[in-house]
Write an enzyme that holds these catalytic residues in place. Sequence first.
Site, PDB file in Angstrom:
ATOM      1  N   THR A 126       0.827  -1.208   0.000  1.00 43.27           N
ATOM      2  CA  THR A 126       0.000   0.000   0.000  1.00 43.27           C
ATOM      3  C   THR A 126       0.861   1.258   0.000  1.00 43.27           C
ATOM      4  O   THR A 126       2.001   1.229   0.497  1.00 43.27           O
ATOM      5  CB  THR A 126      -0.905  -0.001   1.252  1.00 43.27           C
ATOM      6  OG1 THR A 126      -1.482   1.292   1.407  1.00 43.27           O
ATOM      7  CG2 THR A 126      -0.137  -0.327   2.530  1.00 43.27           C
ATOM      8  N   ASP A 127       0.304   2.357  -0.494  1.00 44.70           N
ATOM      9  CA  ASP A 127       1.036   3.634  -0.428  1.00 44.70           C
ATOM     10  C   ASP A 127       1.215   4.104   1.019  1.00 44.70           C
ATOM     11  O   ASP A 127       2.048   4.976   1.296  1.00 44.70           O
ATOM     12  CB  ASP A 127       0.324   4.710  -1.266  1.00 44.70           C
ATOM     13  CG  ASP A 127      -1.109   5.017  -0.838  1.00 44.70           C
ATOM     14  OD1 ASP A 127      -1.610   4.380   0.111  1.00 44.70           O
ATOM     15  OD2 ASP A 127      -1.739   5.893  -1.466  1.00 44.70           O
ATOM     16  N   GLU A 128       0.428   3.525   1.947  1.00 47.39           N
ATOM     17  CA  GLU A 128       0.518   3.979   3.342  1.00 47.39           C
ATOM     18  C   GLU A 128       1.871   3.670   3.970  1.00 47.39           C
ATOM     19  O   GLU A 128       2.211   4.228   5.015  1.00 47.39           O
ATOM     20  CB  GLU A 128      -0.605   3.361   4.192  1.00 47.39           C
ATOM     21  CG  GLU A 128      -1.963   3.814   3.735  1.00 47.39           C
ATOM     22  CD  GLU A 128      -3.040   3.705   4.800  1.00 47.39           C
ATOM     23  OE1 GLU A 128      -2.720   3.589   5.992  1.00 47.39           O
ATOM     24  OE2 GLU A 128      -4.221   3.748   4.417  1.00 47.39           O
ATOM     25  N   TYR A 154      -1.573  -0.437  11.279  1.00 49.01           N
ATOM     26  CA  TYR A 154      -1.804  -1.083   9.981  1.00 49.01           C
ATOM     27  C   TYR A 154      -0.636  -0.822   9.033  1.00 49.01           C
ATOM     28  O   TYR A 154      -0.039  -1.759   8.479  1.00 49.01           O
ATOM     29  CB  TYR A 154      -3.112  -0.571   9.352  1.00 49.01           C
ATOM     30  CG  TYR A 154      -3.204  -0.851   7.862  1.00 49.01           C
ATOM     31  CD1 TYR A 154      -3.362  -2.149   7.394  1.00 49.01           C
ATOM     32  CD2 TYR A 154      -3.086   0.182   6.919  1.00 49.01           C
ATOM     33  CE1 TYR A 154      -3.423  -2.418   6.017  1.00 49.01           C
ATOM     34  CE2 TYR A 154      -3.140  -0.079   5.552  1.00 49.01           C
ATOM     35  CZ  TYR A 154      -3.303  -1.378   5.105  1.00 49.01           C
ATOM     36  OH  TYR A 154      -3.343  -1.633   3.756  1.00 49.01           O
ATOM     37  N   LYS A 158       2.223  -3.375   7.337  1.00 51.73           N
ATOM     38  CA  LYS A 158       2.422  -3.555   5.892  1.00 51.73           C
ATOM     39  C   LYS A 158       3.872  -3.234   5.513  1.00 51.73           C
ATOM     40  O   LYS A 158       4.474  -3.915   4.671  1.00 51.73           O
ATOM     41  CB  LYS A 158       1.461  -2.663   5.097  1.00 51.73           C
ATOM     42  CG  LYS A 158      -0.009  -3.032   5.227  1.00 51.73           C
ATOM     43  CD  LYS A 158      -0.378  -4.384   4.650  1.00 51.73           C
ATOM     44  CE  LYS A 158      -0.335  -4.423   3.149  1.00 51.73           C
ATOM     45  NZ  LYS A 158      -0.812  -5.748   2.629  1.00 51.73           N
TER      46      LYS A 158
HETATM   47  P1  NAD Z   1     -10.265  -6.522   2.707  1.00 50.05           P
HETATM   48  O1  NAD Z   1     -10.199  -6.255   4.164  1.00 50.05           O
HETATM   49  O2  NAD Z   1     -11.489  -6.156   1.940  1.00 50.05           O
HETATM   50  O3  NAD Z   1     -10.001  -8.078   2.416  1.00 50.05           O
HETATM   51  C1  NAD Z   1      -9.020  -8.814   3.089  1.00 50.05           C
HETATM   52  C2  NAD Z   1      -9.307 -10.285   2.878  1.00 50.05           C
HETATM   53  O4  NAD Z   1      -8.278 -11.038   3.531  1.00 50.05           O
HETATM   54  C3  NAD Z   1     -10.647 -10.766   3.493  1.00 50.05           C
HETATM   55  O5  NAD Z   1     -11.333 -11.599   2.599  1.00 50.05           O
HETATM   56  C4  NAD Z   1     -10.219 -11.531   4.735  1.00 50.05           C
HETATM   57  O6  NAD Z   1     -11.131 -12.565   5.089  1.00 50.05           O
HETATM   58  C5  NAD Z   1      -8.881 -12.093   4.291  1.00 50.05           C
HETATM   59  N1  NAD Z   1      -7.997 -12.376   5.435  1.00 50.05           N
HETATM   60  C6  NAD Z   1      -7.727 -11.573   6.488  1.00 50.05           C
HETATM   61  N2  NAD Z   1      -6.903 -12.212   7.342  1.00 50.05           N
HETATM   62  C7  NAD Z   1      -6.630 -13.430   6.797  1.00 50.05           C
HETATM   63  C8  NAD Z   1      -5.840 -14.528   7.197  1.00 50.05           C
HETATM   64  N3  NAD Z   1      -5.145 -14.503   8.345  1.00 50.05           N
HETATM   65  N4  NAD Z   1      -5.781 -15.617   6.401  1.00 50.05           N
HETATM   66  C9  NAD Z   1      -6.498 -15.670   5.239  1.00 50.05           C
HETATM   67  N5  NAD Z   1      -7.278 -14.663   4.818  1.00 50.05           N
HETATM   68  C10 NAD Z   1      -7.346 -13.550   5.594  1.00 50.05           C
HETATM   69  O7  NAD Z   1      -8.982  -5.805   2.094  1.00 50.05           O
HETATM   70  P2  NAD Z   1      -8.770  -5.104   0.681  1.00 50.05           P
HETATM   71  O8  NAD Z   1      -9.181  -3.695   0.787  1.00 50.05           O
HETATM   72  O9  NAD Z   1      -9.302  -5.961  -0.368  1.00 50.05           O
HETATM   73  O10 NAD Z   1      -7.177  -5.120   0.612  1.00 50.05           O
HETATM   74  C11 NAD Z   1      -6.498  -6.239   0.069  1.00 50.05           C
HETATM   75  C12 NAD Z   1      -4.996  -5.975   0.123  1.00 50.05           C
HETATM   76  O11 NAD Z   1      -4.699  -4.792  -0.614  1.00 50.05           O
HETATM   77  C13 NAD Z   1      -4.469  -5.735   1.530  1.00 50.05           C
HETATM   78  O12 NAD Z   1      -3.231  -6.371   1.640  1.00 50.05           O
HETATM   79  C14 NAD Z   1      -4.315  -4.227   1.624  1.00 50.05           C
HETATM   80  O13 NAD Z   1      -3.270  -3.911   2.493  1.00 50.05           O
HETATM   81  C15 NAD Z   1      -3.974  -3.877   0.196  1.00 50.05           C
HETATM   82  N6  NAD Z   1      -4.382  -2.542  -0.279  1.00 50.05           N
HETATM   83  C16 NAD Z   1      -5.665  -2.105  -0.116  1.00 50.05           C
HETATM   84  C17 NAD Z   1      -6.039  -0.869  -0.644  1.00 50.05           C
HETATM   85  C18 NAD Z   1      -7.452  -0.343  -0.515  1.00 50.05           C
HETATM   86  O14 NAD Z   1      -7.712   0.799  -0.876  1.00 50.05           O
HETATM   87  N7  NAD Z   1      -8.414  -1.132  -0.036  1.00 50.05           N
HETATM   88  C19 NAD Z   1      -5.093  -0.083  -1.315  1.00 50.05           C
HETATM   89  C20 NAD Z   1      -3.774  -0.560  -1.444  1.00 50.05           C
HETATM   90  C21 NAD Z   1      -3.453  -1.788  -0.933  1.00 50.05           C
HETATM   91  O1  DAU Z   2      -4.054   4.175   0.692  1.00 46.48           O
HETATM   92  C1  DAU Z   2      -4.335   2.815   0.652  1.00 46.48           C
HETATM   93  C2  DAU Z   2      -5.144   2.424   1.865  1.00 46.48           C
HETATM   94  O2  DAU Z   2      -6.462   2.922   1.659  1.00 46.48           O
HETATM   95  C3  DAU Z   2      -5.179   0.916   2.088  1.00 46.48           C
HETATM   96  O3  DAU Z   2      -3.879   0.477   2.393  1.00 46.48           O
HETATM   97  C4  DAU Z   2      -6.141   0.554   3.229  1.00 46.48           C
HETATM   98  O4  DAU Z   2      -6.244  -0.854   3.351  1.00 46.48           O
HETATM   99  C5  DAU Z   2      -7.504   1.119   2.892  1.00 46.48           C
HETATM  100  O5  DAU Z   2      -8.418   0.852   3.932  1.00 46.48           O
HETATM  101  C6  DAU Z   2      -7.405   2.635   2.667  1.00 46.48           C
HETATM  102  O6  DAU Z   2      -7.043   3.314   3.892  1.00 46.48           O
HETATM  103  P1  DAU Z   2      -7.717   4.705   4.320  1.00 46.48           P
HETATM  104  O7  DAU Z   2      -7.542   4.872   5.774  1.00 46.48           O
HETATM  105  O8  DAU Z   2      -7.270   5.804   3.433  1.00 46.48           O
HETATM  106  O9  DAU Z   2      -9.270   4.369   3.934  1.00 46.48           O
HETATM  107  P2  DAU Z   2     -10.643   4.644   4.688  1.00 46.48           P
HETATM  108  O10 DAU Z   2     -11.727   4.306   3.714  1.00 46.48           O
HETATM  109  O11 DAU Z   2     -10.686   4.029   6.026  1.00 46.48           O
HETATM  110  O12 DAU Z   2     -10.619   6.221   4.876  1.00 46.48           O
HETATM  111  C7  DAU Z   2     -10.425   7.094   3.773  1.00 46.48           C
HETATM  112  C8  DAU Z   2     -10.354   8.514   4.320  1.00 46.48           C
HETATM  113  O13 DAU Z   2     -11.647   8.892   4.802  1.00 46.48           O
HETATM  114  C9  DAU Z   2      -9.416   8.678   5.508  1.00 46.48           C
HETATM  115  O14 DAU Z   2      -8.794   9.942   5.420  1.00 46.48           O
HETATM  116  C10 DAU Z   2     -10.323   8.627   6.716  1.00 46.48           C
HETATM  117  C11 DAU Z   2     -11.618   9.217   6.205  1.00 46.48           C
HETATM  118  N1  DAU Z   2     -12.861   8.688   6.787  1.00 46.48           N
HETATM  119  C12 DAU Z   2     -13.053   7.343   6.823  1.00 46.48           C
HETATM  120  C13 DAU Z   2     -14.207   6.801   7.345  1.00 46.48           C
HETATM  121  C14 DAU Z   2     -14.386   5.310   7.396  1.00 46.48           C
HETATM  122  C15 DAU Z   2     -13.855   9.564   7.236  1.00 46.48           C
HETATM  123  O15 DAU Z   2     -13.698  10.804   7.173  1.00 46.48           O
HETATM  124  N2  DAU Z   2     -14.997   9.040   7.762  1.00 46.48           N
HETATM  125  C16 DAU Z   2     -15.216   7.681   7.859  1.00 46.48           C
HETATM  126  O16 DAU Z   2     -16.281   7.284   8.378  1.00 46.48           O
END
Ligand code: NAD
Ligand code: DAU
Length: 340
Positions: A126-128, A154, A158
């Site tokens: 992730t970019d985080e 988190y 990562k």
């Molecule tokens: P998500 O939370 O929607 O899905 C995670 C999945 O992993 C779920 O199906 C969960 O059941 C499974 N999981 C969790 N723990 C597990 C374990 N111990 N063993 C097997 N399965 C397990 O997450 P997402 O948003 O789809 O993110 C997927 C990946 O992409 C993550 O690694 C996250 O860090 C990365 N990522 C997410 C974003 C975003 O914006 N959502 C952006 C960049 C990177």
């Molecule tokens: O940048 C990549 C990341 O993006 C991934 O690595 C993470 O897995 C993914 O969850 C996401 O993280 P964020 O923290 O950016 O996403 P989230 O949707 O939780 O929040 C997006 C922004 O909105 C953040 O600045 C917090 C804010 N927020 C979030 C929620 C849930 C609110 O203002 N209100 C809310 O209720």
Amino acid sequence: MKKILVTGGAGFIGGNFVHYLLSRYPEDKVICVDSLTYAGNLDTLSDVTDNANFGFYKIDITDAVSIDKLFAEVLPDIVVNFAAESHVDRSIEDPGIFLRTNILGVQVLMDACRKYNVSRYHQVSTDEVYGDLPLDKPEMMFTEQTPLHTSSPYSASKASADLLVMAYYRTYKLPVTISRCSNNYGPYHFPEKLIPLMIINALYDKPLPVYGSGANVRDWLYVEDHCAAIDLIIRKGKAGEVYNVGGHNEKKNIDIVKTIVNKLGKSERLITFVKDRAGHDLRYAIDPSKIHAELGWLPRTDFDEGIEKTIEWYINNKPWWEKIINGEYRNYYERMYENR
Ligand code: NAD
Ligand code: DAU
């Protein structure tokens, strides 16, 4: 024919990736491993479960014995690891599970990859991991050379995994790649993340909880574009390399929320400013020039089109998210927002 093992395939991005692979590579086998935590949902995979090229295994990636047994049976060519605890707010509440899954799970998977001679281990990062950028320096962006500098449990988990992945490359010559993507949005996004939460609350005319002043900036990418980037990296990317993925689409949180409200024809009076997230990252912005120059990747969906498709998907797929909201998610919602 390739056998691609996708971990976390019942989650948001992993589920989209499973669909992406099965629809484009009818000759490949896709094996999904997921422990089905609160974020994993088999409904996300219901339309592929009968596909002869698809298999599902309910396994925790930290369970080394079960993972070893699975690798011995399946002998995957490529492993793509999406499995993770992914929600920053939950990591602030309870970091332990983040360290277990996001770091130790990666070790278990890579040990199995070494033992069974997997030709590519891809870590979805992730970019985080780069921390955040100031709001008043729009020219600054994360490149692959930006030092890791994390803010939340988190992102620290990562970043730790990324270091471990590169250690396995150098020490054991495990052929690894890492992608670091910005915020994704699109179908099957779990309803506690910003965009789906705002769509669903707005549909019910419920308050829209914006953290702090809503000035924080995220760089949004339609999930299918992320899937395309990972697909390119696992097939054409160079082992030992990190690729940033993002579409130059920075938006303030408040503007995202207003866009959703306006597209749904709801009142901006639903917007409620609530207590800020602890350690809240200010701004993310990805420089994706490496993946563009080396692999030819470019995003295809612009934000206006992507957000409309996403809103439409949530309107048309109410049963998918209603089931989630009726379950454990409710308890989480009350804990998080009741006294905020
Ligand atoms: P998500 O939370 O929607 O899905 C995670 C999945 O992993 C779920 O199906 C969960 O059941 C499974 N999981 C969790 N723990 C597990 C374990 N111990 N063993 C097997 N399965 C397990 O997450 P997402 O948003 O789809 O993110 C997927 C990946 O992409 C993550 O690694 C996250 O860090 C990365 N990522 C997410 C974003 C975003 O914006 N959502 C952006 C960049 C990177
Ligand atoms: O940048 C990549 C990341 O993006 C991934 O690595 C993470 O897995 C993914 O969850 C996401 O993280 P964020 O923290 O950016 O996403 P989230 O949707 O939780 O929040 C997006 C922004 O909105 C953040 O600045 C917090 C804010 N927020 C979030 C929620 C849930 C609110 O203002 N209100 C809310 O209720």
